[in-house]
Design a protein around this motif. Structure first.
Motif, PDB file in Angstrom:
ATOM      1  N   ARG A 105       9.210   6.937   1.571  1.00 14.83           N
ATOM      2  CA  ARG A 105       8.123   5.990   1.301  1.00 14.83           C
ATOM      3  C   ARG A 105       6.828   6.630   1.764  1.00 14.83           C
ATOM      4  O   ARG A 105       6.735   7.141   2.863  1.00 14.83           O
ATOM      5  CB  ARG A 105       8.367   4.677   2.045  1.00 14.83           C
ATOM      6  CG  ARG A 105       7.302   3.630   1.790  1.00 14.83           C
ATOM      7  CD  ARG A 105       7.665   2.286   2.398  1.00 14.83           C
ATOM      8  NE  ARG A 105       8.737   1.630   1.682  1.00 14.83           N
ATOM      9  CZ  ARG A 105       8.593   0.966   0.527  1.00 14.83           C
ATOM     10  NH1 ARG A 105       7.416   0.880  -0.033  1.00 14.83           N
ATOM     11  NH2 ARG A 105       9.629   0.376  -0.040  1.00 14.83           N
ATOM     12  N   GLY A 106       5.816   6.622   0.869  1.00 13.75           N
ATOM     13  CA  GLY A 106       4.513   7.204   1.184  1.00 13.75           C
ATOM     14  C   GLY A 106       3.398   6.337   0.635  1.00 13.75           C
ATOM     15  O   GLY A 106       3.647   5.352  -0.056  1.00 13.75           O
ATOM     16  N   LYS A 107       2.170   6.727   0.933  1.00 10.81           N
ATOM     17  CA  LYS A 107       1.019   5.987   0.423  1.00 10.81           C
ATOM     18  C   LYS A 107       1.005   6.053  -1.098  1.00 10.81           C
ATOM     19  O   LYS A 107       1.380   7.057  -1.688  1.00 10.81           O
ATOM     20  CB  LYS A 107      -0.275   6.576   0.974  1.00 10.81           C
ATOM     21  CG  LYS A 107      -0.442   6.326   2.445  1.00 10.81           C
ATOM     22  CD  LYS A 107      -1.769   6.844   2.924  1.00 10.81           C
ATOM     23  CE  LYS A 107      -1.903   6.556   4.400  1.00 10.81           C
ATOM     24  NZ  LYS A 107      -3.189   7.022   4.934  1.00 10.81           N
ATOM     25  N   LYS A 108       0.550   4.969  -1.724  1.00  8.52           N
ATOM     26  CA  LYS A 108       0.545   4.877  -3.191  1.00  8.52           C
ATOM     27  C   LYS A 108      -0.230   6.003  -3.852  1.00  8.52           C
ATOM     28  O   LYS A 108       0.154   6.471  -4.906  1.00  8.52           O
ATOM     29  CB  LYS A 108      -0.028   3.544  -3.646  1.00  8.52           C
ATOM     30  CG  LYS A 108       1.008   2.480  -3.746  1.00  8.52           C
ATOM     31  CD  LYS A 108       0.498   1.304  -4.522  1.00  8.52           C
ATOM     32  CE  LYS A 108       1.656   0.352  -4.730  1.00  8.52           C
ATOM     33  NZ  LYS A 108       1.303  -0.804  -5.476  1.00  8.52           N
ATOM     34  N   ASP A 109      -1.307   6.445  -3.258  1.00  5.76           N
ATOM     35  CA  ASP A 109      -2.139   7.471  -3.896  1.00  5.76           C
ATOM     36  C   ASP A 109      -1.817   8.890  -3.421  1.00  5.76           C
ATOM     37  O   ASP A 109      -2.529   9.830  -3.733  1.00  5.76           O
ATOM     38  CB  ASP A 109      -3.619   7.163  -3.692  1.00  5.76           C
ATOM     39  CG  ASP A 109      -3.987   7.036  -2.224  1.00  5.76           C
ATOM     40  OD1 ASP A 109      -3.104   7.185  -1.353  1.00  5.76           O
ATOM     41  OD2 ASP A 109      -5.173   6.790  -1.939  1.00  5.76           O
ATOM     42  N   ALA A 110      -0.732   9.075  -2.675  1.00  8.07           N
ATOM     43  CA  ALA A 110      -0.392  10.399  -2.138  1.00  8.07           C
ATOM     44  C   ALA A 110      -0.004  11.394  -3.225  1.00  8.07           C
ATOM     45  O   ALA A 110      -0.215  12.591  -3.086  1.00  8.07           O
ATOM     46  CB  ALA A 110       0.732  10.283  -1.106  1.00  8.07           C
TER      47      ALA A 110
ATOM     48  N   LYS B 181       0.821  -1.203   0.000  1.00  6.12           N
ATOM     49  CA  LYS B 181       0.000   0.000   0.000  1.00  6.12           C
ATOM     50  C   LYS B 181       0.858   1.256   0.000  1.00  6.12           C
ATOM     51  O   LYS B 181       0.352   2.361   0.066  1.00  6.12           O
ATOM     52  CB  LYS B 181      -0.907   0.007   1.227  1.00  6.12           C
ATOM     53  CG  LYS B 181      -1.929  -1.109   1.192  1.00  6.12           C
ATOM     54  CD  LYS B 181      -2.819  -1.086   2.392  1.00  6.12           C
ATOM     55  CE  LYS B 181      -3.806  -2.232   2.300  1.00  6.12           C
ATOM     56  NZ  LYS B 181      -4.705  -2.297   3.427  1.00  6.12           N
ATOM     57  N   THR B 182       2.182   1.063  -0.083  1.00  3.12           N
ATOM     58  CA  THR B 182       3.083   2.209  -0.110  1.00  3.12           C
ATOM     59  C   THR B 182       3.909   2.207  -1.389  1.00  3.12           C
ATOM     60  O   THR B 182       3.961   1.217  -2.106  1.00  3.12           O
ATOM     61  CB  THR B 182       4.024   2.203   1.108  1.00  3.12           C
ATOM     62  OG1 THR B 182       4.828   1.030   1.075  1.00  3.12           O
ATOM     63  CG2 THR B 182       3.242   2.276   2.411  1.00  3.12           C
ATOM     64  N   GLN B 183       4.550   3.328  -1.631  1.00  7.32           N
ATOM     65  CA  GLN B 183       5.334   3.534  -2.836  1.00  7.32           C
ATOM     66  C   GLN B 183       6.574   4.328  -2.455  1.00  7.32           C
ATOM     67  O   GLN B 183       6.525   5.145  -1.556  1.00  7.32           O
ATOM     68  CB  GLN B 183       4.488   4.332  -3.836  1.00  7.32           C
ATOM     69  CG  GLN B 183       5.185   4.761  -5.089  1.00  7.32           C
ATOM     70  CD  GLN B 183       5.428   3.599  -6.015  1.00  7.32           C
ATOM     71  OE1 GLN B 183       4.541   2.819  -6.279  1.00  7.32           O
ATOM     72  NE2 GLN B 183       6.639   3.479  -6.493  1.00  7.32           N
ATOM     73  N   VAL B 184       7.677   4.114  -3.151  1.00 10.64           N
ATOM     74  CA  VAL B 184       8.880   4.917  -2.939  1.00 10.64           C
ATOM     75  C   VAL B 184       8.870   6.056  -3.957  1.00 10.64           C
ATOM     76  O   VAL B 184       8.664   5.839  -5.148  1.00 10.64           O
ATOM     77  CB  VAL B 184      10.170   4.079  -3.088  1.00 10.64           C
ATOM     78  CG1 VAL B 184      11.399   4.967  -2.987  1.00 10.64           C
ATOM     79  CG2 VAL B 184      10.210   2.991  -2.029  1.00 10.64           C
ATOM     80  N   TYR B 185       9.059   7.271  -3.445  1.00 10.55           N
ATOM     81  CA  TYR B 185       9.113   8.475  -4.264  1.00 10.55           C
ATOM     82  C   TYR B 185      10.472   9.133  -4.072  1.00 10.55           C
ATOM     83  O   TYR B 185      11.136   8.909  -3.061  1.00 10.55           O
ATOM     84  CB  TYR B 185       8.047   9.488  -3.827  1.00 10.55           C
ATOM     85  CG  TYR B 185       6.633   8.991  -3.883  1.00 10.55           C
ATOM     86  CD1 TYR B 185       5.905   9.052  -5.064  1.00 10.55           C
ATOM     87  CD2 TYR B 185       5.998   8.485  -2.757  1.00 10.55           C
ATOM     88  CE1 TYR B 185       4.589   8.623  -5.119  1.00 10.55           C
ATOM     89  CE2 TYR B 185       4.683   8.052  -2.802  1.00 10.55           C
ATOM     90  CZ  TYR B 185       3.985   8.126  -3.984  1.00 10.55           C
ATOM     91  OH  TYR B 185       2.694   7.692  -4.041  1.00 10.55           O
ATOM     92  N   TYR B 186      10.866   9.996  -5.017  1.00 11.35           N
ATOM     93  CA  TYR B 186      12.054  10.813  -4.795  1.00 11.35           C
ATOM     94  C   TYR B 186      11.931  12.133  -5.523  1.00 11.35           C
ATOM     95  O   TYR B 186      11.123  12.303  -6.431  1.00 11.35           O
ATOM     96  CB  TYR B 186      13.342  10.083  -5.187  1.00 11.35           C
ATOM     97  CG  TYR B 186      13.579   9.866  -6.659  1.00 11.35           C
ATOM     98  CD1 TYR B 186      14.219  10.827  -7.439  1.00 11.35           C
ATOM     99  CD2 TYR B 186      13.193   8.681  -7.274  1.00 11.35           C
ATOM    100  CE1 TYR B 186      14.455  10.609  -8.792  1.00 11.35           C
ATOM    101  CE2 TYR B 186      13.424   8.464  -8.620  1.00 11.35           C
ATOM    102  CZ  TYR B 186      14.051   9.436  -9.367  1.00 11.35           C
ATOM    103  OH  TYR B 186      14.285   9.232 -10.708  1.00 11.35           O
ATOM    104  N   ILE B 187      12.749  13.096  -5.057  1.00 16.91           N
ATOM    105  CA  ILE B 187      12.849  14.416  -5.672  1.00 16.91           C
ATOM    106  C   ILE B 187      14.322  14.674  -5.915  1.00 16.91           C
ATOM    107  O   ILE B 187      15.158  14.406  -5.048  1.00 16.91           O
ATOM    108  CB  ILE B 187      12.263  15.508  -4.764  1.00 16.91           C
ATOM    109  CG1 ILE B 187      10.742  15.430  -4.750  1.00 16.91           C
ATOM    110  CG2 ILE B 187      12.714  16.902  -5.211  1.00 16.91           C
ATOM    111  CD1 ILE B 187      10.062  16.475  -3.890  1.00 16.91           C
ATOM    112  N   ASN B 188      14.653  15.189  -7.095  1.00 15.86           N
ATOM    113  CA  ASN B 188      16.028  15.573  -7.398  1.00 15.86           C
ATOM    114  C   ASN B 188      16.320  16.926  -6.768  1.00 15.86           C
ATOM    115  O   ASN B 188      15.579  17.885  -6.968  1.00 15.86           O
ATOM    116  CB  ASN B 188      16.234  15.666  -8.916  1.00 15.86           C
ATOM    117  CG  ASN B 188      16.207  14.307  -9.566  1.00 15.86           C
ATOM    118  OD1 ASN B 188      16.992  13.432  -9.230  1.00 15.86           O
ATOM    119  ND2 ASN B 188      15.280  14.113 -10.489  1.00 15.86           N
TER     120      ASN B 188
END
Length: 121
Positions: free
Chosen positions: A29-34, A6-13
């Protein structure tokens, strides 16, 4: 039987030059729909792939900017949520209004975004 995460890994450059060469990849790591695709693109958030390398988790400095995204709930109450934003995109989302009218999902429900400001303490 495995269940889907139910989570996803995101990143920002952060930093770097043209094409984000040399940029640090601030990851969390945040919720998939965030961060729906339309919102993620405007905020500069990238959904990480399994093959991405160089992701830095838990860095205290530098950190991406935080923006407060305003929306109106079903009862007509003004609400807000906080999201990360790539520093180069702050003008587009605050004074440029590029998020206005897009949809954001909070607790499984979709709402129209009506404002976005830089988060203050």
């Amino acid at each position: 039987m495995a269940t889907e995460s139910k989570t996803q890994v995101y990143y920002i450059n952060l930093g770097g030059t043209v094409g984000n060469v040399g940029a640090m990849r601030f990851a969390w790591r945040g919720k998939k729909d965030a961060y729906p695709k339309a919102v993620a693109d405007v905020l500069g958030v990238v959904i990480a792939k399994d093959t991405d390398s160089g992701l830095m988790f838990g860095a205290n400095s530098p950190r991406p900017a935080l923006v407060r995204i305003g929306y109106t709930d079903g009862s007509g109450n003004s609400k807000s949520t906080i999201r990360f934003c790539e520093p180069d995109k702050i003008g587009d989302v605050t004074t440029g209004g590029k998020l206005n009218g897009k949809k954001i999902k909070i607790a499984g429900k979709e709402y129209n975004i009506n404002s976005c400001t830089l988060k203050s303490n």
